[in-house]
Design a protein around this motif. Structure first.
Motif, PDB file in Angstrom:
ATOM      1  N   UNK A   1      64.454  16.081  19.595  1.00  0.00           N
ATOM      2  CA  UNK A   1      64.020  15.571  20.895  1.00  0.00           C
ATOM      3  C   UNK A   1      64.850  16.197  22.018  1.00  0.00           C
ATOM      4  N   UNK A   2      64.227  17.004  22.860  1.00  0.00           N
ATOM      5  CA  UNK A   2      65.001  17.704  23.896  1.00  0.00           C
ATOM      6  C   UNK A   2      65.776  16.744  24.811  1.00  0.00           C
ATOM      7  N   UNK A   3      65.228  15.557  25.022  1.00  0.00           N
ATOM      8  CA  UNK A   3      65.914  14.592  25.897  1.00  0.00           C
ATOM      9  C   UNK A   3      67.286  14.214  25.323  1.00  0.00           C
ATOM     10  N   UNK A   4      67.321  14.099  24.003  1.00  0.00           N
ATOM     11  CA  UNK A   4      68.567  13.656  23.376  1.00  0.00           C
ATOM     12  C   UNK A   4      69.480  14.821  23.005  1.00  0.00           C
ATOM     13  N   UNK A   5      68.955  16.022  23.162  1.00  0.00           N
ATOM     14  CA  UNK A   5      69.744  17.209  22.795  1.00  0.00           C
ATOM     15  C   UNK A   5      70.853  17.421  23.819  1.00  0.00           C
ATOM     16  N   UNK A   6      71.986  17.950  23.380  1.00  0.00           N
ATOM     17  CA  UNK A   6      73.079  18.204  24.333  1.00  0.00           C
ATOM     18  C   UNK A   6      72.638  19.241  25.361  1.00  0.00           C
ATOM     19  N   UNK A   7      73.277  19.199  26.520  1.00  0.00           N
ATOM     20  CA  UNK A   7      73.030  20.226  27.527  1.00  0.00           C
ATOM     21  C   UNK A   7      73.774  21.497  27.155  1.00  0.00           C
ATOM     22  N   UNK A   8      73.311  22.615  27.676  1.00  0.00           N
ATOM     23  CA  UNK A   8      73.970  23.892  27.397  1.00  0.00           C
ATOM     24  C   UNK A   8      75.444  23.841  27.795  1.00  0.00           C
ATOM     25  N   UNK A   9      75.727  23.313  28.969  1.00  0.00           N
ATOM     26  CA  UNK A   9      77.111  23.254  29.459  1.00  0.00           C
ATOM     27  C   UNK A   9      78.006  22.512  28.479  1.00  0.00           C
ATOM     28  N   UNK A  10      77.497  21.375  28.003  1.00  0.00           N
ATOM     29  CA  UNK A  10      78.272  20.548  27.097  1.00  0.00           C
ATOM     30  C   UNK A  10      78.487  21.291  25.768  1.00  0.00           C
ATOM     31  N   UNK A  11      77.435  21.923  25.268  1.00  0.00           N
ATOM     32  CA  UNK A  11      77.557  22.662  24.014  1.00  0.00           C
ATOM     33  C   UNK A  11      78.615  23.754  24.149  1.00  0.00           C
ATOM     34  N   UNK A  12      78.561  24.466  25.270  1.00  0.00           N
ATOM     35  CA  UNK A  12      79.514  25.558  25.485  1.00  0.00           C
ATOM     36  C   UNK A  12      80.943  25.015  25.526  1.00  0.00           C
ATOM     37  N   UNK A  13      81.119  23.901  26.257  1.00  0.00           N
ATOM     38  CA  UNK A  13      82.464  23.317  26.375  1.00  0.00           C
ATOM     39  C   UNK A  13      82.993  22.944  24.993  1.00  0.00           C
ATOM     40  N   UNK A  14      82.111  22.348  24.178  1.00  0.00           N
ATOM     41  CA  UNK A  14      82.569  21.902  22.860  1.00  0.00           C
ATOM     42  C   UNK A  14      82.893  23.088  21.942  1.00  0.00           C
ATOM     43  N   UNK A  15      82.134  24.158  22.070  1.00  0.00           N
ATOM     44  CA  UNK A  15      82.444  25.344  21.239  1.00  0.00           C
ATOM     45  C   UNK A  15      83.801  25.913  21.648  1.00  0.00           C
ATOM     46  N   UNK A  16      84.021  25.978  22.949  1.00  0.00           N
ATOM     47  CA  UNK A  16      85.292  26.523  23.442  1.00  0.00           C
ATOM     48  C   UNK A  16      86.482  25.700  22.967  1.00  0.00           C
ATOM     49  N   UNK A  17      86.257  24.402  22.730  1.00  0.00           N
ATOM     50  CA  UNK A  17      87.359  23.526  22.329  1.00  0.00           C
ATOM     51  C   UNK A  17      87.769  23.668  20.865  1.00  0.00           C
ATOM     52  N   UNK A  18      86.940  24.314  20.076  1.00  0.00           N
ATOM     53  CA  UNK A  18      87.248  24.368  18.638  1.00  0.00           C
ATOM     54  C   UNK A  18      88.452  25.281  18.379  1.00  0.00           C
ATOM     55  N   UNK A  19      89.309  24.799  17.502  1.00  0.00           N
ATOM     56  CA  UNK A  19      90.528  25.543  17.159  1.00  0.00           C
ATOM     57  C   UNK A  19      90.289  26.361  15.885  1.00  0.00           C
ATOM     58  N   UNK A  20      91.150  27.319  15.694  1.00  0.00           N
ATOM     59  CA  UNK A  20      91.062  28.135  14.484  1.00  0.00           C
ATOM     60  C   UNK A  20      91.325  27.307  13.227  1.00  0.00           C
TER      61      UNK A  20
END
Ligand SMILES: *[C@@H]1O[C@H](CO)[C@@H](O)[C@H](O)[C@H]1NC(C)=O
Ligand SMILES: *[C@@H]1O[C@H](CO)[C@@H](O)[C@H](O)[C@H]1NC(C)=O
Ligand SMILES: *[C@@H]1O[C@H](CO)[C@@H](O)[C@H](O)[C@H]1NC(C)=O
Ligand SMILES: *[C@@H]1O[C@H](CO)[C@@H](O)[C@H](O)[C@H]1NC(C)=O
Length: 630
Positions: free
Chosen positions: A611-630
């Motif tokens: 459901x696109x309404x419940x899907x994360x926004x691009x900005x949020x997805x990007x922020x969360x990817x950037x937060x991942x550690x090695x």
């Protein structure tokens, strides 16, 4: 074989040479077609679109194929036509290359097509033509490459003049009543079928490479590839009497053998020299030919081609893609290359024309070639069809905007070439290829080198590229629109570069639906609605692909093959079996990063929420990817 992989890029540009002639076909050719129409029964109804005062190349004349206002083909298939074909009228059409009457109701002896000296494809499949074909019928048709006479009632011997057609590539005579022996065809034929006739005698060696099916249904044929062996006596008639051979072989056998060997080697060398020269000529010839034919496929006003001519058509594209030849000039500005980014150096159409080319693949939007230029630079040339949504000026502006992009994770185009029928996009060549290839390609070891740090780097690079596109093209419905692992190129440092972005405004809508990955998302498939959330979904697929190492079934247009990563991940998460999803290859050297891998997996799952309404926004997805550690 190495030479076979390298061809010149002329095939891409020979088209531009042809665009020089733009005058409509001469009135006499219109008259010729109308004469032809008169000679055919049923044409009132089925060729009703052939009317005086409208140019045959206007696109309204059914079955008339033009290239730049030159009539190059008549594809009169499936029209229920009969009567006596007025070949003289056809012979007045000077540019004619393809003639197809597939699946009509013609009967009687073969028309005098031998007068059409320039025709390259003659397709008569599925009619009621009958009787023998004169032995010398093909003697003056030296341009012929494709002969499809299948499923008629032709009888008598297969014309021996077929052996004179040096360019012959496709010969289909199946489903007739041909009798007698097969002529000794030695050409490099690619597609061959004589099944279901009444042929007999040995299968010539040059034809034994085809499958038994090509010869089946002929009781009297023998020899490879059929199981039935030819009876030896039939051929020994022609060999020397035994006593002569015995007499001769009595003395100095080794010396004689050596002499024969030397002669054979010299003969082979001469043969190859001649052959290679010949082949060069043939190539030049067929480049023009194939590209014309390929364009013709695009220009068919109403696509009613039968299965036979469709097969021909598909072969054609592949064939022309593989072929190449020498270049010609395009100095009159009609078809020049526009550099939009000369950071890697400048080049022109001439350089590309002389480059050694190699087919990389065929995507939904067109085919891609690698071109290695003389200056050592290699580029990728993509031919894009169906990009006529906007005019030339807007297109140019758009390309120049692309050309100004400088971002570590965006592939900036180098140059483009504009013609109405197709556009060429030139970009830098990346030896490693796309993420799709690196992950699932056939290089075996490459998958293993995709360690967790590298995959995380790729995920973050993709996120950064997207972040850039979402700023640069923020007003677009789909700032990317075609995000999938085959459009993520991997450079030597494993930095990902996004390609084929922001194309949606350029592409004809019907083609966009067929070929852009955003249109394969549930958003479009179920609700015919596309928002920027579709890009998020596509990103999710890539993340799941990266972490699981599986080939997503979503990339197959028919949904067959691969793993439905979305469903698989969804199920496993609800069963709390997430760790099983992680690519075993990843776990080898980084078992203490397991939690971080799981995090990336969960972001992928959040991005592929149906459901696109419940899907994360691009900005949020990007922020969360950037937060991942090695
Ligand atoms: C042959 O043409 C007729 C129309 O004349 C069409 O109905 C039929 O489907 C065609 N057959 C094939 C095999 O394409
Ligand atoms: C074509 O039509 C004419 C007149 O209608 C008819 O006499 C002739 O037999 C037809 N020919 C064929 C091959 O159907
Ligand atoms: C060919 O002729 C036969 C009769 O001789 C007829 O039954 C058949 O329908 C014809 N086929 C075509 C394709 O016209
Ligand atoms: C070879 O044999 C044939 C028949 O067996 C005979 O007629 C002929 O004379 C012989 N030739 C020689 C050179 O012996």
């Amino acid at each position: 074989m190495a030479a076979a992989a390298n061809h010149h890029l002329l095939l891409l540009f020979s088209l531009s040479l042809l665009s020089l002639s733009t005058a409509p076909p001469p009135p006499s050719e219109t008259q010729s077609l109308l004469k032809l129409k008169l000679s055919l029964n049923n044409s009132d109804k089925n060729l009703a679109s052939w009317i005086p005062n409208v140019s045959p190349c206007s696109g309204t004349w059914i079955g008339v194929i033009c290239f730049n206002n030159v009539i190059t083909g008549l594809h009169l298939s499936d029209l229920g036509l009969s009567g006596t074909i007025d070949v003289d009228a056809i012979s007045e059409i000077r540019g004619l290359r393809t003639l197809s009457f597939v699946n009509n109701s013609f009967s009687g002896p073969i028309p005098q097509f031998h007068k059409l000296g320039t025709v390259k494809s003659l397709l008569l499949t599925q009619n009621n033509f009958s009787g023998p074909i004169p032995p010398d019928f093909f003697s003056h048709l030296s341009s012929l490459k494709k002969i499809w006479f299948s499923n008629n009632k032709f009888s008598g011997d297969i014309p021996v003049s077929l052996t004179e057609l040096d360019l012959l590539k496709e010969l289909h005579l199946e489903g007739n009543q041909f009798s007698g022996q097969l002529p000794n065809l030695r050409q490099d034929i690619k597609s061959f079928d004589v099944s279901n006739n009444k042929l007999e005698g040995p299968i010539p060696e040059g034809l034994s490479k085809f499958s038994a099916a090509s010869f089946s249904g002929n009781g009297g044929l023998c020899g490879k590839p059929l199981e039935k062996q030819c009876v030896a006596s039939s051929s020994s008639e022609y060999s020397l009497p035994d006593n002569v051979t015995e007499n001769d072989s009595g003395s100095d056998l080794p010396l004689k053998l050596i002499m024969i060997l030397i002669v054979a080697v010299i003969a082979a060398v001469i043969f190859m020299l001649v052959k290679s020269r010949q082949r060069k000529r043939d190539d030049d010839f067929s480049v023009r030919d194939s590209s014309v034919e390929e364009v013709m496929q695009v220009h068919v006003p109403i696509n009613r081609s039968s299965s036979a001519s469709e097969r021909v058509g598909r072969r054609n594209v592949g064939e022309s893609a593989k072929r190449g030849g020498m270049g010609g000039g395009t100095r009159n500005g009609l078809g020049d290359l526009v550099m939009v980014n000369d950071e890697k150096g400048s080049f022109g159409l001439q350089d590309l024309m002389k480059a050694a080319a190699e087919v990389l693949g065929n995507g939904g939007l067109g085919s891609a070639y690698k071109a290695a230029m003389a200056n050592g630079m290699s580029v990728v040339v993509k031919r894009m069809r169906e990009m006529n949504k906007i005019g030339k000026d807007v297109f140019d502006a758009e390309m120049r905007q692309f050309g100004r992009i400088r971002h570590a994770n965006i592939l900036t185009p180098l140059a483009y070439h504009y013609r109405r029928e197709e556009k060429l996009f030139v970009t830098e060549y990346m030896p490693k290829g796309s993420l799709l290839y690196v992950l699932h390609g056939d290089r075996g070891s490459s998958h293993a080198e995709l360690t967790w740090p590298i995959r995380l780097k790729i995920a973050k690079g993709i996120a950064r590229g997207l972040s850039f596109l979402y700023n640069e093209f923020c007003t677009y419905d789909l700032p990317h629109g075609n995000l999938k692992s085959s459009n993520v190129l991997i450079n030597d440092e494993y930095e990902p570069l996004l390609s084929d972005y922001a194309f949606q405004p350029l592409i004809n809508p019907s083609i966009a639906v067929q070929s852009m990955f955003a249109y394969k998302t549930p958003d479009y498939v179920q609700n015919q609605k596309l928002t920027q959330k579709a890009d998020v979904y596509c990103l999710g697929i890539i993340l799941l692909e990266l972490v699981t190492g599986k080939f997503p079934s979503q990339y197959h247009t028919n949904g067959k093959g691969g793993t439905d990563v979305v469903q698989w991940v969804l199920t496993a998460i609800s069963d709390r079996r997430e760790t099983e999803l992680i690519d075993p290859e990843l776990q080898k050297n980084a078992s203490n990063s397991m939690n971080n891998m799981l995090q990336l997996l969960l972001i992928g799952a959040a991005c592929t929420e149906s459901n696109p309404e419940q899907r994360v926004h691009m900005k949020e997805a990007i922020r969360r990817i950037e937060d991942i550690q090695l």
